[in-house]
Design a protein around this motif. Sequence first.
Motif, mmCIF file in Angstrom:
data_model
loop_
_atom_site.group_PDB
_atom_site.id
_atom_site.type_symbol
_atom_site.label_atom_id
_atom_site.label_comp_id
_atom_site.label_asym_id
_atom_site.label_seq_id
_atom_site.Cartn_x
_atom_site.Cartn_y
_atom_site.Cartn_z
ATOM 1 N N THR A 1 0.833 -1.195 0.000
ATOM 2 C CA THR A 1 0.000 0.000 0.000
ATOM 3 C C THR A 1 0.868 1.245 0.000
ATOM 4 O O THR A 1 2.012 1.216 0.466
ATOM 5 C CB THR A 1 -0.940 0.016 1.222
ATOM 6 N N ASP A 2 0.324 2.322 -0.501
ATOM 7 C CA ASP A 2 1.016 3.610 -0.477
ATOM 8 C C ASP A 2 0.584 4.457 0.719
ATOM 9 O O ASP A 2 1.108 5.537 0.938
ATOM 10 C CB ASP A 2 0.724 4.392 -1.765
ATOM 11 N N GLU A 3 -0.366 3.971 1.492
ATOM 12 C CA GLU A 3 -0.943 4.738 2.598
ATOM 13 C C GLU A 3 -0.066 4.760 3.840
ATOM 14 O O GLU A 3 -0.208 5.637 4.681
ATOM 15 C CB GLU A 3 -2.324 4.178 2.950
ATOM 16 N N GLU B 1 6.935 2.008 4.828
ATOM 17 C CA GLU B 1 7.368 0.618 4.893
ATOM 18 C C GLU B 1 7.817 0.287 6.309
ATOM 19 O O GLU B 1 8.551 1.046 6.940
ATOM 20 C CB GLU B 1 8.508 0.370 3.911
#
Length: 143
Positions: free
Chosen positions: A8-10, A13
């Motif tokens: 996800t980009d939300e 990492e």
Amino acid sequence: MNVKVVITDEHPEEVVIYSREKTALIEKIEQLISEEEFELIGYKDREGIRLLLSDVYCFTVEANKIYAITENDKLYLRCRLYNLAESLPDNFIKINQSAIANIQKIRKFDASVLGSLTVEFKNGYRDYVSRRNIKKVKERLGL
């Protein structure tokens, strides 16, 4: 052990491990992650070369310059040894005032009659363990 990967980009990492105790597998995972995040650029003949920590046998100081010793190369680094030591993973240990060794790349130790200890790496490079660091190195390696 269950593995769950969410792409996800939300969120930034992140690796989270839930465990009852710290195992050798968890230590290897930590090492892989820290090596992946840590990137060095070594220089040879003014050419910059990306350096993986897993390829480094030893970091050493010669003529006030820091070098990374690898299987076949000696690469100049543009940093200070103490700054480098703070950010290296646990498989690196300071063996003397001007050298940090990768304990996974050590072939053997030679002890002299006078009590000094010499390290030989798998690539044939040799350095000494200072008296100040002998106890720490032996404890780290379980000797």
